[in-house]
Design an enzyme around this catalytic site. Structure first.
Site, PDB file in Angstrom:
ATOM      1  N   LYS A 184       1.167  -1.217  -0.028  1.00  0.00           N
ATOM      2  CA  LYS A 184       0.046  -0.202   0.114  1.00  0.00           C
ATOM      3  C   LYS A 184       1.034   1.213  -0.005  1.00  0.00           C
ATOM      4  CE  LYS A 184      -1.739   3.029   2.010  1.00  0.00           C
ATOM      5  NZ  LYS A 184      -1.582   4.296   1.624  1.00  0.00           N
ATOM      6  N   GLU A 259       9.976   1.531  10.319  1.00  0.00           N
ATOM      7  CA  GLU A 259      11.148   2.709  10.034  1.00  0.00           C
ATOM      8  C   GLU A 259      10.828   3.824  10.034  1.00  0.00           C
ATOM      9  OE1 GLU A 259      13.375   1.419   6.322  1.00  0.00           O
ATOM     10  OE2 GLU A 259      13.917  -0.534   7.272  1.00  0.00           O
ATOM     11  N   CYS A 292      14.434  10.936   5.481  1.00  0.00           N
ATOM     12  CA  CYS A 292      14.538  10.579   6.831  1.00  0.00           C
ATOM     13  C   CYS A 292      16.115  10.331   7.733  1.00  0.00           C
ATOM     14  CB  CYS A 292      13.942   9.194   6.902  1.00  0.00           C
ATOM     15  SG  CYS A 292      14.621   8.038   6.274  1.00  0.00           S
ATOM     16  N   GLU A 389      11.095  16.461  14.191  1.00  0.00           N
ATOM     17  CA  GLU A 389      11.477  16.094  12.653  1.00  0.00           C
ATOM     18  C   GLU A 389      10.637  17.253  11.814  1.00  0.00           C
ATOM     19  OE1 GLU A 389       9.799  12.529  10.521  1.00  0.00           O
ATOM     20  OE2 GLU A 389      11.958  12.353   9.497  1.00  0.00           O
TER      21      GLU A 389
HETATM   22  P1  NAD Z   1       2.851   8.837   7.333  1.00  0.00           P
HETATM   23  O1  NAD Z   1       3.076   7.935   8.582  1.00  0.00           O
HETATM   24  O2  NAD Z   1       1.723   9.916   7.112  1.00  0.00           O
HETATM   25  O3  NAD Z   1       2.196   7.745   5.980  1.00  0.00           O
HETATM   26  C1  NAD Z   1       2.997   6.578   5.581  1.00  0.00           C
HETATM   27  C2  NAD Z   1       2.135   5.635   5.126  1.00  0.00           C
HETATM   28  O4  NAD Z   1       1.093   5.227   6.075  1.00  0.00           O
HETATM   29  C3  NAD Z   1       1.299   5.950   4.002  1.00  0.00           C
HETATM   30  O5  NAD Z   1       1.300   4.940   3.082  1.00  0.00           O
HETATM   31  C4  NAD Z   1      -0.095   6.159   4.644  1.00  0.00           C
HETATM   32  O6  NAD Z   1      -1.182   6.069   3.753  1.00  0.00           O
HETATM   33  C5  NAD Z   1       0.146   5.007   5.755  1.00  0.00           C
HETATM   34  N1  NAD Z   1      -1.053   5.123   6.723  1.00  0.00           N
HETATM   35  C6  NAD Z   1      -1.587   6.317   7.354  1.00  0.00           C
HETATM   36  N2  NAD Z   1      -2.288   5.991   8.379  1.00  0.00           N
HETATM   37  C7  NAD Z   1      -2.508   4.908   8.543  1.00  0.00           C
HETATM   38  C8  NAD Z   1      -3.165   3.821   9.573  1.00  0.00           C
HETATM   39  N3  NAD Z   1      -3.992   4.352  10.242  1.00  0.00           N
HETATM   40  N4  NAD Z   1      -3.049   2.492   9.070  1.00  0.00           N
HETATM   41  C9  NAD Z   1      -2.022   2.131   8.090  1.00  0.00           C
HETATM   42  N5  NAD Z   1      -1.590   2.863   7.239  1.00  0.00           N
HETATM   43  C10 NAD Z   1      -1.534   4.203   7.484  1.00  0.00           C
HETATM   44  O7  NAD Z   1       4.126   9.290   6.628  1.00  0.00           O
HETATM   45  P2  NAD Z   1       4.656   9.976   5.575  1.00  0.00           P
HETATM   46  O8  NAD Z   1       4.120  11.298   5.693  1.00  0.00           O
HETATM   47  O9  NAD Z   1       3.955   9.258   4.426  1.00  0.00           O
HETATM   48  O10 NAD Z   1       6.216   9.824   5.489  1.00  0.00           O
HETATM   49  C11 NAD Z   1       7.120  10.581   6.201  1.00  0.00           C
HETATM   50  C12 NAD Z   1       7.708  10.172   7.279  1.00  0.00           C
HETATM   51  O11 NAD Z   1       8.340   8.929   7.104  1.00  0.00           O
HETATM   52  C13 NAD Z   1       8.799  10.895   8.001  1.00  0.00           C
HETATM   53  O12 NAD Z   1       8.363  10.746   9.247  1.00  0.00           O
HETATM   54  C14 NAD Z   1       9.965  10.188   7.515  1.00  0.00           C
HETATM   55  O13 NAD Z   1      11.291  10.466   8.257  1.00  0.00           O
HETATM   56  C15 NAD Z   1       9.559   8.603   7.646  1.00  0.00           C
HETATM   57  N6  NAD Z   1      10.459   7.778   6.877  1.00  0.00           N
HETATM   58  C16 NAD Z   1      11.393   6.961   7.518  1.00  0.00           C
HETATM   59  C17 NAD Z   1      12.205   6.281   6.514  1.00  0.00           C
HETATM   60  C18 NAD Z   1      13.077   5.250   7.325  1.00  0.00           C
HETATM   61  O14 NAD Z   1      13.642   4.416   6.669  1.00  0.00           O
HETATM   62  N7  NAD Z   1      13.117   5.137   8.953  1.00  0.00           N
HETATM   63  C19 NAD Z   1      12.392   6.219   5.384  1.00  0.00           C
HETATM   64  C20 NAD Z   1      11.264   7.570   4.577  1.00  0.00           C
HETATM   65  C21 NAD Z   1      10.586   7.966   5.359  1.00  0.00           C
END
Ligand code: NAD
Length: 489
Positions: A184, A259, A292, A389
């Site tokens: 997803k 992650e 990230c 962040e």
């Molecule tokens: P987010 O948590 O808003 O969304 C991530 C994913 O989760 C999306 O696909 C979203 O649709 C899904 N999601 C949202 N609510 C959900 C729920 N209730 N149940 C299941 N899935 C759900 O994050 P974002 O804004 O897309 O990404 C940015 C974040 O990701 C930043 O904090 C960044 O640091 C982190 N990130 C971490 C890494 C790593 O390797 N540690 C890599 C890239 C990004």
């Protein structure tokens, strides 16, 4: 955007806006709109908005797909993964074009680095799965054997930054372990995942082994992670979402990896190559700071602060803001107007808090999604701008007097994903490498990865480790088989 039957043409590349379940395209009645951050007036697609029913169909397909995929001989599974890697290479230009329009990442780095890394992820895991040997030994009158069993259907949920590379990083170990998958992708950048789905049948996956569904996190994402037929959840995104997914995983007693975000320090010692450190610090503004692993807290030894700052301002000034498709561009816009507002909110609150804006601190243009590269000297280490962040082109700068103070500042947030250290002393590198609490500590470099090494975060930067055999173990159930010696022949 133009339509091609049931598909959409994006800069000449045909993209399906629908789900991919059981080897076939499936449309939802409802859709959500995807626009390009390169030009917010450019609509890219109306993408199928999956709901609980689509989640249910995808999980049912993955249960059937799991039976076939997990029982396939390992050699055959490896061939399929390698074929997928080749297909990614053959389609790399299209994937890079669509991802660039979808999330504004620089086309040059997509072509040179991120899409090839997608193929490499599958090759690497194909090799690791093929090389796996079961551990066998005798003790206490029994023969012991450790069997790595595929765990079952895995849900993979990914964020909008570097979505193609990150999806492949998580899908490859799940599939190599013998699990079926449901991907997803994030709703702000969902299109490259659909191009990946186009390659699945040609690669030779059985129907249902590899599914992709589209939709909003709180709708289809939440439905997927709460389905009790799912046996693993691999998530990359924000700590806020990880908490919700963790609750769903706990209800079904399903292991999950997370992650999450970072607030990495970039530590510069007086004995370092100051120009190289300043160049790397300025590079943290690339991809609009939506990385990230970025080193967003500059910690500089007091005696070289002025020299560092001068070089840093110079390197920052060399950045070129422009269309991410142009080869000279180094600064891309934010992914989405909502995200830009979030970044603006952080800087406005910092100003009100009395943190000092050294440069930048505003949008470049009310009609575009760029934010100026920004440097802030915080009033104190407790300032929100240091502790949270931002995920934008906003760095902070603080000075330190001693190595102990540098490690203390480095470890003073709740995050612990990565750290970058600049020093010419091997002993200092070794000491800092141990003292800094982060999943990855780079010394005099950044973003170089060996895919067999563990990857993940301390603190609120994550749970579990991906990479190498660590991810294969996560996606497996480990079994101990013990046979009493002399009782079988
Ligand atoms: P987010 O948590 O808003 O969304 C991530 C994913 O989760 C999306 O696909 C979203 O649709 C899904 N999601 C949202 N609510 C959900 C729920 N209730 N149940 C299941 N899935 C759900 O994050 P974002 O804004 O897309 O990404 C940015 C974040 O990701 C930043 O904090 C960044 O640091 C982190 N990130 C971490 C890494 C790593 O390797 N540690 C890599 C890239 C990004």
């Amino acid at each position: 955007m133009s339509s091609e039957g049931d598909r959409t043409l994006i800069d000449g590349v045909s993209v399906s806006p629908h789900h991919f379940i059981n080897g076939k395209r499936v449309a939802s009645d409802r859709s959500f709109e995807v626009r390009s951050p390169l030009d917010w007036n450019m609509k890219l697609a109306d993408v199928s908005r999956g709901d609980r029913e689509i989640a249910d169909r995808a999980v049912a397909a993955s249960v059937d797909g799991f039976r076939q995929w997990s029982s396939m001989a390992i050699g055959k599974r490896v061939d399929v993964l390698l074929r997928l890697a080749d297909l990614i290479d053959q389609n790399a230009a299209d994937i890079a074009t669509v991802e660039c329009l979808d999330m504004a990442m620089l086309l040059g780095s997509l072509k040179a680095r991120l899409v090839p890394r997608g193929a490499l992820n599958f090759r690497n895991y194909a090799e690791l799965a093929a090389a796996h040997e079961e551990r066998c030994w005798s003790s206490r009158g029994t023969r012991n054997r450790i069997i790595r069993d595929p765990a079952g259907p895995a849900v993979v949920i990914t964020p909008w930054n570097a979505p193609f590379m990150l999806a492949t990083w998580k899908l490859a170990p799940a599939l190599a372990a013998g699990n079926s998958v449901i991907l997803k992708p994030a709703e702000w950048a969902p299109l490259s995942a659909s191009l990946l789905a186009d390659l699945v049948n040609d690669a030779g996956f059985p129907p249902g082994a590899f599914n992709v569904v589209q939709g909003l996190g709180h709708e289809i994402g939440a439905a997927l992670v709460s389905d009790s037929r799912v046996r693993r959840i691999s998530f990359t995104g924000s700590p806020e979402t990880a908490r919700l997914i963790g609750q769903a995983a706990a209800r079904n007693i399903v292991p999950f990896t997370a992650e999450l975000g970072g607030k990495g320090p970039l530590i510069v010692f007086a004995d370092a190559d100051i120009d190289a450190a300043a160049r790397k610090a300025a590079a943290q503004f690339e991809d609009s700071g939506q990385v990230c692993l970025a080193g967003t807290r500059l910690l500089v030894e007091s005696s070289v602060r002025d020299a560092f700052l001068e070089r840093f301002v110079d390197h920052t000034g060399r950045h070129v803001r422009g269309d991410s498709r142009e080869p000279d561009t180094t600064l891309s816009p934010a992914i989405h107007p909502e995200h830009l507002e979030r970044v603006e909110g952080f800087v406005e609150r910092a100003k009100r808090n009395g943190d000092r804006i050294v440069f930048g601190g505003q949008r470049t243009d009310p009609d575009k999604l760029w934010y100026e590269p920004t440097l802030i000297e915080p009033r104190s280490n407790d300032s929100e701008i240091v502790q949270k962040e931002i995920f934008g082109p906003v760095l902070t700068i603080q000075s330190f007097e001693s190595e102990d103070e540098a490690s203390e500042l480095a470890n003073s947030t709740r995050y612990g994903l990565s750290a970058i250290v600049y020093t010419s002393s091997e002993q200092r590198a070794a000491r800092l490498g141990r003292a800094v609490r982060a999943g990855t500590v780079w010394v005099n470099t950044f973003l170089v990865r060996d895919l067999t090494a563990p990857f993940g975060g301390y603190g609120i930067s994550g749970i579990g480790r991906e990479g190498g055999d660590y991810a294969l173990e996560f996606h497996s159930d480990l079994k101990t088989l013990q046979i009493l010696e002399g009782t079988v022949s």
